[in-house]
Design an enzyme around this catalytic site. Structure first.
Site: not given
Lengths: 109, 522
Positions: B91, B467-468
């Protein structure tokens, strides 16, 4: 100074040096345990060991057993990373801890 | 190469900030040298490693130092990107979104402040990793289990504020936390929930106190710096059973979801049911070249060989049962009876009692033993690049199939293997798709970037939102939450302007930009 006194001093000197080496190895082992072993332990599930086995062969898979690791190479890998291995910053492995890690891995040959 | 700088920040101001930080944290813990800047790069960025390069770093060792640092940054209007251990891998890692942003590295704040055996929680600082807390619990004889995510080197707080998932009894890391302490952009300290009472005695026990819930505002956000947080722990159970249901046929996905959902719903199964596909598990245990050396996704006939050799299913469901022997055995008996209707399945269970050594990787994860076993997936293609596409969907077989089909088709079209797992809660799943690529292959990285945009767009069109996400896609994902002309994002930006008027905390995080950037078209 008598010969016995000189020998005693030499012995004490050796003990101090070996104590330092032991302490460094102990710190190095701790750093290895904290930062390296999860990937590089001798386990069929350790990602670093799996990768090295595939790319370099089984005799190079477990880094603690290797005799070809050099001071400069370990420093480079830790600070720059390689392939899937990310780099480790000074706030993770300090310069002093890296020194101990290098001594531990190179001296464990 | 000229150092990229954030909007409105000169090189001189940046250096002035570093100079002032050094007086607070010590000479060696603030720097803008090239080596230090690049040590915060995202190791797995699908593109130029310098795309998200930091302008330097400052690493305070205490809350007081954090307060002093953020006050200076606010006065000089120098932006910073807080990170706990920097292992938000797939991420963006430790890297800031805006090049030249300073990294506020909290790794040196690594104290376990309190462990309470009776009320089963640990209060920690941001630099405490899952490995750190595990060692602490062992060394001090606490019979308490954590809930750990795949890689154990992440931060307890970092994973919590990113709203990650653990494999243990308490799955949602944020939902099972309390006691948040936050340093606001002007340096003021705030304690949320019951911790907002000066003499409160329940701050680490439950979220919320009186009035609006505040804690959530400091997750995936850029409103402040979280410096303390309590995480719930699970008292070591009398019996722990690790269960696997391996379905040899791809067609079994819907039935697995439908059959296991009631057991999640009534909390027979308390930890997340993880339903991983064959390729994902194979990537933990082997490398792709062992099986196939051609281009494009691995062909069906090779997948069949992988499945046979590794004795896996096309779908592999795993979960734990915790409690006393009678409860665990009864739960497993009921689950076995229910899944008997699914064709072509193999069931495995491994039972542990206190003192037993747990060696199997999944069994370790569910019992709160941190490892890096899953990190093997970085080896799948040889040079380690990966990025996660993580949409959420309703916990039904129909939805699982619909989303899986969409993503798999696109991933294959772009020439990649599809590695994925459903992380199932009672009502919703998160489908984590790990896109693995060669980070020394520019054309492959270009394809991943394009693919990721396609996946965001096409999943959102069917109602599935991430969600991310990785730094590179924060704006795209934020825009996909588009009800009423992005009313939620506009509200988040209103909060940003009020809480951080100088726009110094993590510009662009989760698509939330300071006013100055928005005026420039962000």
């Amino acid at each position: 100074m008598t010969l016995n006194a000189k020998l005693l001093l030499l012995l004490l000197g050796c003990l101090v040096i070996s104590g330092q080496v032991a302490a460094e190895n102990s710190t190095g082992r701790k750093v290895f345990g904290q930062w390296c072993s999860a990937c590089h332990m001798d386990s069929p599930f350790a990602p670093g060991t799996i990768q090295l086995k595939q790319t370099h062969g089984p005799e190079y898979a477990v880094i603690q057993n290797r005799a070809d690791l050099t001071d400069a190479f370990i420093r480079l890998l830790v600070r720059q990373g390689r392939a899937g291995m990310p780099k480790f910053r000074r706030t993770e492995i300090s310069d002093a801890e890296l020194d101990s890690l290098v001594k531990y891995l190179v001296k464990s040959q | 190469m000229k150092l990229p700088l954030p909007l409105g920040v000169s090189e001189r101001t940046l250096e002035r900030a570093i100079g002032e930080f050094k007086k607070i944290v010590g000479e060696q813990w603030a720097s803008s040298t090239q080596v230090d800047r690049e040590s915060y790069n995202d190791a797995y960025n699908p593109g130029d490693p310098l795309e998200f390069v930091a302008g330097g770093f400052v690493a305070p060792a205490s809350v007081e130092e954090v307060q002093a640092v953020v006050k200076i940054a606010n006065r000089l209007r120098v932006p910073y990107w807080p990170m706990s251990t920097g292992k938000n891998l797939a991420y963006g890692g430790a890297a800031p979104l805006v090049p030249g942003t300073l990294v506020l590295d909290l790794k040196r704040m690594n104290q376990v402040l309190e462990v309470n055996d009776d009320l089963a929680y640990a209060l920690v600082e941001p630099g405490v990793s899952f490995f750190d807390l595990f060692r602490y619990l062992k060394e001090n004889g606490h019979k308490l289990w954590m809930s750990v995510p795949g890689p154990g080197w992440g931060s307890i707080i970092g994973n919590g504020v990113e709203r990650g998932i653990g494999y243990g009894y308490f799955d949602d890391q944020f939902a099972n936390s309390a006691g948040m302490e936050i340093i606001l952009p002007d340096g003021e300290m705030l304690r949320a929930g019951m911790g907002a009472m000066a003499n409160g005695n329940s701050g680490s026990l439950i979220q919320a106190g009186f009035g609006p819930l505040v804690e959530g505002l400091f997750t995936q956000s850029n409103y402040g710096v979280v410096t303390k947080m309590a995480r719930y722990l699970y008292p070591e159970p009398q019996t722990y059973m690790s269960c696997e249901i391996n379905c040899r046929s791809d067609a079994g996905l819907e039935m697995l979801v439908e059959t296991l959902r009631p057991f999640k719903m009534d909390e027979t199964i308390r930890n997340p049911v993880v339903i991983s596909n064959l390729e994902l598990i194979a990537s933990f245990l082997s490398v792709r070249s062992q099986w196939y050396q051609g281009d494009g996704p691995m062909p069906e006939d090779r997948l069949a060989i992988v499945q046979e050799k590794l004795a896996l299913g096309r779908w592999n469901a795993s979960f734990g049962l915790f409690g006393n022997e009678e409860k665990v055995n009864d739960s497993w008996a009921r689950i076995k009876q229910a899944v008997a209707v699914i064709k072509d399945t193999e069931l495995h269970e491994r039972v542990y009692h206190p003192g037993d050594e747990i060696l199997h990787p999944r069994d370790q994860s569910q019992a709160g033993v941190p490892s890096l076993n899953e990190f093997g997936l970085v080896n799948w293609m040889g040079s380690g690049g990966h990025i996660d596409f993580s949409p959420v969907g309703p916990m039904t077989g129909k939805n699982a199939r619909e989303l899986y089909r969409l993503i798999r088709r696109r991933v294959h079209e772009y020439g990649f293997d599809h590695l994925c797992g459903f992380y199932c809660q009672s009502r919703a799943f998160r489908l984590i798709n790990t896109l693995v690529f060669r980070k020394d292959d520019k054309s492959e990285m270009k394809k991943v970037r394009e693919l990721f945009s396609v996946l965001i767009r096409e999943s959102a069109a069917l109602g599935y939102g991430e969600y991310r996400t990785h730094l590179a896609y924060m704006d795209s994902v934020a825009r996909s939450y588009d009800f009423n002309n992005n009313a939620m994002l506009r509200f988040q930006q209103t909060l940003k302007d009020a809480i951080d008027p100088n726009g110094v905390v993590a510009p662009g995080k989760s698509g939330i930009w300071p006013r100055s950037y928005r005026e420039q078209g962000k």
